[in-house]
Each structure stands twice: as C-alpha cells, then as structure tokens.
Design an enzyme around this catalytic site. Structure first.
Site: not given
Ligand SMILES: *Cc1c(COP(=O)(O)O)cnc(C)c1O
Length: 357
Positions: A36, A131
């Site tokens: 992302k 969240r």
């Molecule tokens: C962004 C995200 C991740 C990845 O997080 P990092 O800190 O970049 O490893 C994993 N799971 C969800 C649900 C996320 O939104």
C-alpha cells in the site's frame, strides 16, 4: 535526472524481504507483502514475490487493480474492510478481503454470485488497538453467519495492532488470537488456514523466541521497504534502511540570520516560527515540500538539519557547507514521508537496480 525523485533500490528491498521471510519461516510464519505504501508498484510487487512472499496485500482496491493490469501474478488480499460501494470491484480483483461487518460480507457474497466467483474472507478481531476488528466475544457468531453466505469462503482470522493506538503485539494478545483460532476450529471443524498475527510491529514478538502458536502469517510493509520494526522504529539487524531515498535539488543557498524579523505572526501552515537564535547560518532551500512528502519524516545526511518546510520549499541548515544551486541532497524517509512521496505526482519514481532472476 531532474526534479525531486524517489530512488528505489530493488536489490535492497529484495534483500530485506528475503531476510525476513527466512527468519520467519523458521517460526512457521509466511509473509504477505504489503504494497500500500508503493501505490501498487509492479516492480516492487514482483521483487517481493521473487523474494518469496506468499501473497500481496493492499489497502486500496485501486492498487490491486493496477497490479492486475500490470500482470503481477499473485494471490491478492484487500487488507482494509471493503466499502460496500466497491464490492463488485473487490470480488473481481482481490482473492481475499479482511472483513468485520456482516453487511459487507453479504454484499460481497451477492457480487461474487453475480460474477460467478468465490471470494475469501479473513475476519479481523479487535485485540486492543481500537482500529478494525470484531470484538472477541462476537467472533463465533460472526463466523456462523459468514459460513451461511454463498460464494464466500472463510479463510482465516487476523488482527491488527500497533497502528491506531500503538497497542503492542505480545505473548498475551497473540496467545488470545491462537486460542480464538482453536476454538473456531473446534466448534465449526478445522477451516482456518490463515491466522494472520499482524504487521511489522509484530516482528519483535515473532522473532523474540517465544512460542508463536497458531499464527502462520504476518503482513509486512514498512519493515520490507524501510528495514525497521515499527514499535520503536529501530533498524532491524541485517536490513537496509535506505532501500528508498528521496533526492531534492538546491534552489537557493545563502548565509542568513536564523531568526526572522518584523512583526511575527503565524506561518503559512499555522505554526509558530523558529525559536532558537543561532546567529548567521548556511540556509539552503530545496525544491521539495509538503505537496511532495511529509517533511517531518525526512532524515537529512549528517551535518545537515531540517529547519522548516512550506508546500514547495524545504529549508535546511547545511552547517559549514554551502552547496551550490543545482546540487542534490539525499534524504532517508520514514513511513509517513514515504507514503506521501509515493503518492505525489510531483516526484519521479526511479527504480535503480534489477534483481537477477
Ligand atoms: C498497513 C497494514 C499492514 C502493514 O503494516 P506495516 O507496518 O507497513 O508492516 C498490515 N496489515 C494491515 C491491516 C494494514 O493496514
């Protein structure tokens, strides 16, 4: 090469991914590569796949669609709860999505029936970060309802910590997730192939030598790209923290007083002006600003200090050096700076090296 740019070193990203995939494999945990922060860059996605991630995850259906268009071949998971307005796109392009609402799963089911597809579901459980997530006490009922929807396959459960509130993954909450997986399988028959423990914030727990229980997947983004765990943002041993750098060009370089003069009010962004008087400094302006990145998330090279930023200017103190206009300065980025830079149309993205296949 002109203008501000991100330089992306695929070989360093490959090394970071490979290293973490190997370390986690020893604990029975596979890695979903999270794209992302890269706006669905097919080069980065393919690099992660070559390094051995088992799937790709992205929070935006647009990025997943972009990777499909670029013919990235992988199982793709939408890791943010789908919008009902996007249900048809989600079942068309994502193999799996993370869900917490039965109304959404119902819409995904209808869309999947229409498209004659099946769609995988991972139910997210709330374990304290506040969240997304189903409250643990409601999980069994949500599983029961989910299993009733046609064209929907329950693939697993997961949780996300260390994000909104900084609640850390630890033995207690990870053991709770394992116990929930056991209890679902005991009630409904073994069906949960994915137990997704979390994100880069889970690495200290996962690599700390404790029993990792049923957790068999982590979703990693920041640690693969920036080489840091995310609880304390410490560099991870053996990983590169400069796989992606931001390079900007000097457009003014002058000796100036460190203090403004005249009647001082708010700045363009509503902040207060600089407080400490350091006398005359080497003030250098770079052609990069808040439209391009998060200036607070940039790390300047040794000897250079970031003093402030506007939409289009980054002002630094270059100490004893006075760089010429046209010179370039390279910065490291934190996650916030990276996400903003990757999504800014003003920054070129330059892929530096190709990983030998
Ligand atoms: C962004 C995200 C991740 C990845 O997080 P990092 O800190 O970049 O490893 C994993 N799971 C969800 C649900 C996320 O939104």
């Amino acid at each position: 090469m002109t203008g501000p740019r991100l330089e992306i070193d695929l070989e360093k990203i490959h090394h970071n991914a490979r290293t973490l995939i190997e370390r986690l494999a020893e604990r029975g945990i596979s890695v979903t590569g999270v794209t992302k922060a890269t706006l669905g860059s097919p080069e980065i996605a393919n690099t992660l796949l070559r390094a051995g991630v088992s799937a790709l995850g992205d929070s935006r259906i647009e990025n997943i669609e972009a990777m499909r268009r670029a013919e990235v071949r992988a199982s793709m998971t939408l890791i943010r709860s789908p919008m009902v307005s996007q249900a048809a796109r989600v079942v068309m392009h994502a193999d799996v999505s993370f869900n917490t609402e039965l109304d959404v799963i119902s819409k995904l089911s209808s869309a999947a029936q229409k498209a004659r597809r099946t769609h995988g579901i991972v139910l997210m459980v709330e374990l304290g970060d506040l969240r997304e997530g189903i409250m643990p006490g409601d999980l069994e009922n949500t599983v029961r309802e989910t299993l009733r929807f046609p064209n929907i396959v329950l693939k697993g459960i997961g949780t996300n910590l260390a994000c909104r509130s900084g609640a850390s993954p630890d033995v207690k909450n990870m053991t709770e997730l394992s116990a929930l997986a056991d209890s679902i399988d005991a009630t409904f028959g073994p069906m949960l192939s994915i137990v997704s423990g979390g994100n880069s914030g889970n690495l200290p727990w996962a690599l700390g030598g404790v029993d990792t229980g049923r957790i068999n997947d982590l979703r990693l983004g920041e640690s693969l790209l920036l080489g840091r765990e995310t609880l304390h943002r410490q560099p991870i041993d053996g990983l590169y923290t400069d796989a992606i750098t931001l390079i900007a060009e000097v457009i003014e370089s002058k000796a100036k007083p460190s203090q403004p003069w005249g009647e001082i009010a708010q700045t363009a962004f509503g902040e207060n002006p600089p407080a400490t008087d350091r006398g005359l400094i080497s003030q250098t302006i770079l052609a990069v600003g808040r439209q391009d990145t998060d200036p607070c998330g940039l790390q300047a090279p040794a000897g250079i200090e970031i003093l402030g930023a506007s939409s289009d200017h980054l002002i630094v103190d270059t100490g004893r050096d006075r760089p010429c206009v046209g010179a370039e300065i390279t910065f490291q980025l934190n996650y916030s700076a990276l996400v903003r830079a990757m999504t800014s149309p003003f920054l070129a993205k330059v892929v530096k090296a190709h990983v030998p296949v």
